[in-house]
Design a protein around this motif. Structure first.
Motif, PDB file in Angstrom:
ATOM      1  N   SER A 228      -7.973  10.086  -2.892  1.00 31.58           N
ATOM      2  CA  SER A 228      -8.610   9.037  -3.686  1.00 31.58           C
ATOM      3  C   SER A 228      -7.914   7.711  -3.440  1.00 31.58           C
ATOM      4  N   GLU A 229      -8.623   6.642  -3.771  1.00 33.24           N
ATOM      5  CA  GLU A 229      -8.101   5.290  -3.643  1.00 33.24           C
ATOM      6  C   GLU A 229      -8.133   4.616  -5.002  1.00 33.24           C
ATOM      7  N   SER A 230      -7.053   3.904  -5.310  1.00 31.52           N
ATOM      8  CA  SER A 230      -6.994   3.099  -6.530  1.00 31.52           C
ATOM      9  C   SER A 230      -6.516   1.706  -6.164  1.00 31.52           C
ATOM     10  N   SER A 231      -7.200   0.719  -6.698  1.00 32.61           N
ATOM     11  CA  SER A 231      -6.748  -0.670  -6.564  1.00 32.61           C
ATOM     12  C   SER A 231      -5.875  -0.980  -7.759  1.00 32.61           C
ATOM     13  N   ILE A 232      -4.684  -1.476  -7.490  1.00 35.08           N
ATOM     14  CA  ILE A 232      -3.734  -1.803  -8.550  1.00 35.08           C
ATOM     15  C   ILE A 232      -3.241  -3.221  -8.277  1.00 35.08           C
ATOM     16  N   SER A 233      -3.650  -4.153  -9.120  1.00 34.41           N
ATOM     17  CA  SER A 233      -3.287  -5.555  -8.959  1.00 34.41           C
ATOM     18  C   SER A 233      -3.651  -6.013  -7.546  1.00 34.41           C
ATOM     19  N   LYS A 234      -2.678  -6.410  -6.729  1.00 31.73           N
ATOM     20  CA  LYS A 234      -2.957  -6.907  -5.379  1.00 31.73           C
ATOM     21  C   LYS A 234      -2.887  -5.821  -4.311  1.00 31.73           C
ATOM     22  N   GLY A 235      -2.526  -4.590  -4.700  1.00 32.11           N
ATOM     23  CA  GLY A 235      -2.304  -3.544  -3.714  1.00 32.11           C
ATOM     24  C   GLY A 235      -3.220  -2.349  -3.864  1.00 32.11           C
ATOM     25  N   LYS A 236      -2.928  -1.332  -3.074  1.00 38.77           N
ATOM     26  CA  LYS A 236      -3.736  -0.116  -3.039  1.00 38.77           C
ATOM     27  C   LYS A 236      -2.841   1.114  -3.099  1.00 38.77           C
ATOM     28  N   LEU A 237      -3.384   2.157  -3.704  1.00 39.76           N
ATOM     29  CA  LEU A 237      -2.727   3.457  -3.765  1.00 39.76           C
ATOM     30  C   LEU A 237      -3.717   4.512  -3.301  1.00 39.76           C
ATOM     31  N   PHE A 238      -3.329   5.283  -2.296  1.00 37.18           N
ATOM     32  CA  PHE A 238      -4.078   6.473  -1.907  1.00 37.18           C
ATOM     33  C   PHE A 238      -3.306   7.664  -2.451  1.00 37.18           C
TER      34      PHE A 238
ATOM     35  N   GLY B 164       0.831  -1.197   0.000  1.00 35.79           N
ATOM     36  CA  GLY B 164       0.000   0.000   0.000  1.00 35.79           C
ATOM     37  C   GLY B 164       0.866   1.246   0.000  1.00 35.79           C
ATOM     38  N   VAL B 165       0.464   2.241  -0.763  1.00 38.17           N
ATOM     39  CA  VAL B 165       1.222   3.490  -0.849  1.00 38.17           C
ATOM     40  C   VAL B 165       0.273   4.668  -0.660  1.00 38.17           C
ATOM     41  N   LEU B 166       0.665   5.581   0.222  1.00 43.24           N
ATOM     42  CA  LEU B 166       0.002   6.879   0.352  1.00 43.24           C
ATOM     43  C   LEU B 166       0.942   7.874  -0.305  1.00 43.24           C
ATOM     44  N   LEU B 167       0.470   8.480  -1.376  1.00 44.80           N
ATOM     45  CA  LEU B 167       1.302   9.343  -2.211  1.00 44.80           C
ATOM     46  C   LEU B 167       0.764  10.764  -2.217  1.00 44.80           C
ATOM     47  N   ALA B 168       1.653  11.716  -2.004  1.00 43.66           N
ATOM     48  CA  ALA B 168       1.298  13.134  -2.106  1.00 43.66           C
ATOM     49  C   ALA B 168       2.387  13.830  -2.905  1.00 43.66           C
ATOM     50  N   PRO B 169       2.028  14.858  -3.658  1.00 42.56           N
ATOM     51  CA  PRO B 169       3.063  15.607  -4.367  1.00 42.56           C
ATOM     52  C   PRO B 169       3.932  16.368  -3.370  1.00 42.56           C
ATOM     53  N   GLY B 170       5.170  16.607  -3.749  1.00 42.53           N
ATOM     54  CA  GLY B 170       6.037  17.453  -2.938  1.00 42.53           C
ATOM     55  C   GLY B 170       5.702  18.913  -3.180  1.00 42.53           C
ATOM     56  N   SER B 171       6.282  19.780  -2.393  1.00 45.78           N
ATOM     57  CA  SER B 171       5.984  21.217  -2.519  1.00 45.78           C
ATOM     58  C   SER B 171       6.421  21.784  -3.863  1.00 45.78           C
ATOM     59  N   GLU B 172       7.379  21.132  -4.516  1.00 44.32           N
ATOM     60  CA  GLU B 172       7.861  21.623  -5.808  1.00 44.32           C
ATOM     61  C   GLU B 172       7.523  20.685  -6.956  1.00 44.32           C
ATOM     62  N   THR B 173       6.662  19.701  -6.715  1.00 41.61           N
ATOM     63  CA  THR B 173       6.266  18.767  -7.766  1.00 41.61           C
ATOM     64  C   THR B 173       5.415  19.490  -8.799  1.00 41.61           C
ATOM     65  N   THR B 174       5.783  19.356 -10.063  1.00 41.09           N
ATOM     66  CA  THR B 174       5.018  20.004 -11.133  1.00 41.09           C
ATOM     67  C   THR B 174       3.871  19.104 -11.576  1.00 41.09           C
TER      68      THR B 174
END
Length: 181
Positions: free
Chosen positions: A135-145, A40-50
């Motif tokens: 948001s939540e996405s199911s990807i194969s056997k895992g999850k991405l927030f 499982g991954v919780l992903l957020a953009p960085g302060s300088e992510t374009t």
């Protein structure tokens, strides 16, 4: 650690990770393998992510890219707020009493990437423009927030809200559980 140190980390030792920033394509592919294998991954953009970097990273992970960037860092003239929360989702279980659900003090979102619902993107928190803040996405056997704003004060005051820390904690617990389907 720096997000591009992912290459030197054995991700199979972890059930869930939190990442703020934009890894290289090679490291994004390593994250995709981690998710595909049930992580499982919780992903957020960085302060300088374009916008381009965030879009490319999400596409590499197998998720629809945001439609655009919205707002402006450090500009409080045109803020977004929560419109809807999917309280029935397990990540919100026992986080609120029924009375609290009606009284959530929405953070101010100054700058974010517009994520919209699609077959593999479930909005958990929607903003006033109907884009997903979380948001939540199911990807194969895992999850991405995906948190569509950087959790820094130039983009939002979300980290100052009492709801932020429990949300991150419950999200990581959900992503790390084997019952996240």
């Amino acid at each position: 650690r720096n997000v591009n140190q992912i290459a030197s980390i054995n991700l199979s030792k972890y059930k869930a990770i939190v990442l703020c920033g934009h890894p290289s394509e090679q490291n994004a592919l390593k994250l995709k393998t981690f998710i595909n294998n049930g992580g499982g991954v919780l992903l957020a953009p960085g302060s300088e992510t374009t916008y381009q970097e965030f879009s490319s990273m999400l596409l590499t992970l197998g998720v629809k890219a945001p439609s655009s960037a919205a707002g402006q860092q450090d500009n409080i003239d045109n803020i977004m707020r929560f419109q809807k929360i999917e309280f029935e989702h397990p990540v919100f279980d026992k986080m609120f009493t029924d009375d609290q659900k009606r009284k959530i003090d929405s953070p101010e979102i100054y700058y974010y990437f517009k994520m919209t619902a699609s077959p593999n993107i479930l909005p958990l928190i929607a903003l006033e423009d109907n884009s997903a803040l979380l948001s939540e996405s199911s990807i194969s056997k895992g999850k991405l927030f995906v948190l569509s704003t950087s959790p820094v004060f130039s983009s939002t005051n979300f980290p100052l809200k009492g709801f932020f820390v429990p949300l991150i904690n419950k999200s990581v617990n959900y992503l790390a559980s084997s019952k996240n389907g």
